[in-house]
Scaffold this motif. Structure first.
Motif, short mmCIF file in Angstrom:
data_model
loop_
_atom_site.label_atom_id
_atom_site.label_comp_id
_atom_site.label_asym_id
_atom_site.label_seq_id
_atom_site.Cartn_x
_atom_site.Cartn_y
_atom_site.Cartn_z
N ALA A 24 50.30 -68.86 -51.61
CA ALA A 24 49.27 -68.32 -50.71
C ALA A 24 49.84 -67.16 -49.90
CB ALA A 24 48.74 -69.42 -49.79
N GLN A 25 51.08 -67.30 -49.46
CA GLN A 25 51.74 -66.21 -48.72
C GLN A 25 51.81 -64.95 -49.58
OE1 GLN A 25 55.56 -67.24 -46.93
NE2 GLN A 25 54.93 -69.37 -46.80
N LEU A 27 49.98 -64.16 -52.21
CA LEU A 27 48.64 -63.62 -52.47
C LEU A 27 48.12 -62.83 -51.26
CD1 LEU A 27 47.04 -66.68 -54.30
CD2 LEU A 27 47.30 -64.39 -55.28
N MET A 28 48.34 -63.39 -50.07
CA MET A 28 47.84 -62.73 -48.85
C MET A 28 48.51 -61.37 -48.64
SD MET A 28 45.48 -64.45 -47.17
CE MET A 28 45.58 -63.75 -45.53
N LYS A 86 41.11 -63.35 -55.25
CA LYS A 86 42.28 -63.47 -54.36
C LYS A 86 42.01 -64.49 -53.25
CE LYS A 86 45.02 -60.75 -51.07
NZ LYS A 86 45.22 -59.43 -50.47
N SER A 87 40.82 -64.41 -52.64
CA SER A 87 40.48 -65.34 -51.56
C SER A 87 40.33 -66.76 -52.05
CB SER A 87 39.15 -64.92 -50.90
OG SER A 87 39.31 -63.70 -50.25
N THR A 90 43.75 -68.14 -52.83
CA THR A 90 44.47 -68.44 -51.59
C THR A 90 43.93 -69.73 -50.99
OG1 THR A 90 44.77 -66.07 -51.17
CG2 THR A 90 45.11 -67.55 -49.31
#
Length: 287
Positions: A24-25, A27-28, A86-87, A90
């Protein structure tokens, strides 16, 4: 008798909060304004079997109405759009932080509720004037994270988390936030915002997590119109996952604040319920 944990003190100790999953990190932090960034994102997702399976499942669900069978992440990205994928990825990564119940808190119920809200927000957003609509990626990310504070509470103080979820069952028609204020010195919206800050999420998302039950508060301004969109969507949502009663009446002025004609309320409410039910079918297929 054990002394209750001081939640305000506990959240100040950053080590006591769950860490954001590494994927998640990554991707963000990815920028999607270049071909390289897009390639890196799709590679990251395809290397994670759980996330890629869920996204391909989502692409094939009635929610998105694909005209053919989707079998690859690249095709799913074409259908969902890069910012949305992406969202969603995540959100899926974050929701996988906890896979087993912590006392009475069941992460599957939170995943079901948050996913339902993320997709049920869309009919509300589509009814708004185009110039006022938030970005797609923010809609999905806030929807999928808005109630993450319940996970924080279960993580920090399982006993009082259990008490809270028991009270939700005993008092199903009482606003959940009222019950929380009785039992806790920090409610799930405050706890969720603290976790979002700890994870260095955009301030707009922090604001939505903090004020989605109090959209009239002065501090909610930075997160508008998303704060109000989440608030209205939860009121229109059928019971889904977490037993959190938030009321079920949306006033005319709440619609007009989003630039929506209140006469469309019934039509939008039907679409919200349909989206939520389809999201629930998709989510349950992965339970």
């Amino acid at each position: 008798m054990n002394t209750p944990i001081d939640l305000r003190q506990a959240v100040r100790n950053l080590n006591s909060l769950p860490a954001m999953p590494l994927i998640a990190q990554k991707l963000m932090s990815l920028k999607l304004d270049s071909e390289e960034g897009e390639k890196q994102m799709l590679l990251l997702i395809s290397q994670d079997p759980m996330i890629s399976a869920k996204i391909i499942g989502l692409a094939n669900s009635p929610l998105l109405g694909a005209s053919r069978k989707i079998t690859a992440i690249n095709d799913a990205a074409m259908l969902l759009g890069l910012t949305r994928i992406k969202s969603v990825a995540t959100g899926i990564a974050v929701m996988s932080l906890v896979s087993k119940p912590i006392g009475r808190f069941d992460p599957q119920e939170l995943w079901l509720h948050n996913m339902g809200v993320a997709f049920a927000m869309l009919p509300v957003v589509r009814a708004m004037p185009a110039k006022n609509r938030p970005q797609d990626d923010l809609i999905f990310l806030t929807g999928m994270l808005h109630d993450i504070g319940y996970l924080v509470l279960a993580h920090l103080d399982t006993r009082r988390s259990d008490d809270l979820h028991t009270r939700f069952v005993i008092e199903p028609d009482r606003p959940a936030i009222e019950i929380e204020r009785e039992l806790l010195e920090m409610t799930h919206d405050e706890l969720g915002a603290e976790l979002a800050k700890h994870w260095n999420l955009p301030s707009e998302i922090v604001t939505v997590l903090r004020y989605h039950h109090t959209p009239e508060a002065a501090g909610a301004a930075e997160g508008q119109p998303l704060v109000r969109i989440v608030n209205i969507t939860e009121k229109l949502l059928p019971p889904l996952g977490i037993r959190e009663f938030v009321g079920n009446q949306v006033a005319a002025e709440e619609w007009t604040a989003l630039g929506i004609d209140p006469d469309r309320a019934e039509e939008i409410a039907e679409q919200v319920v349909e989206q939520a039910n389809q999201a629930a079918q998709f989510t349950n297929s992965f339970s």
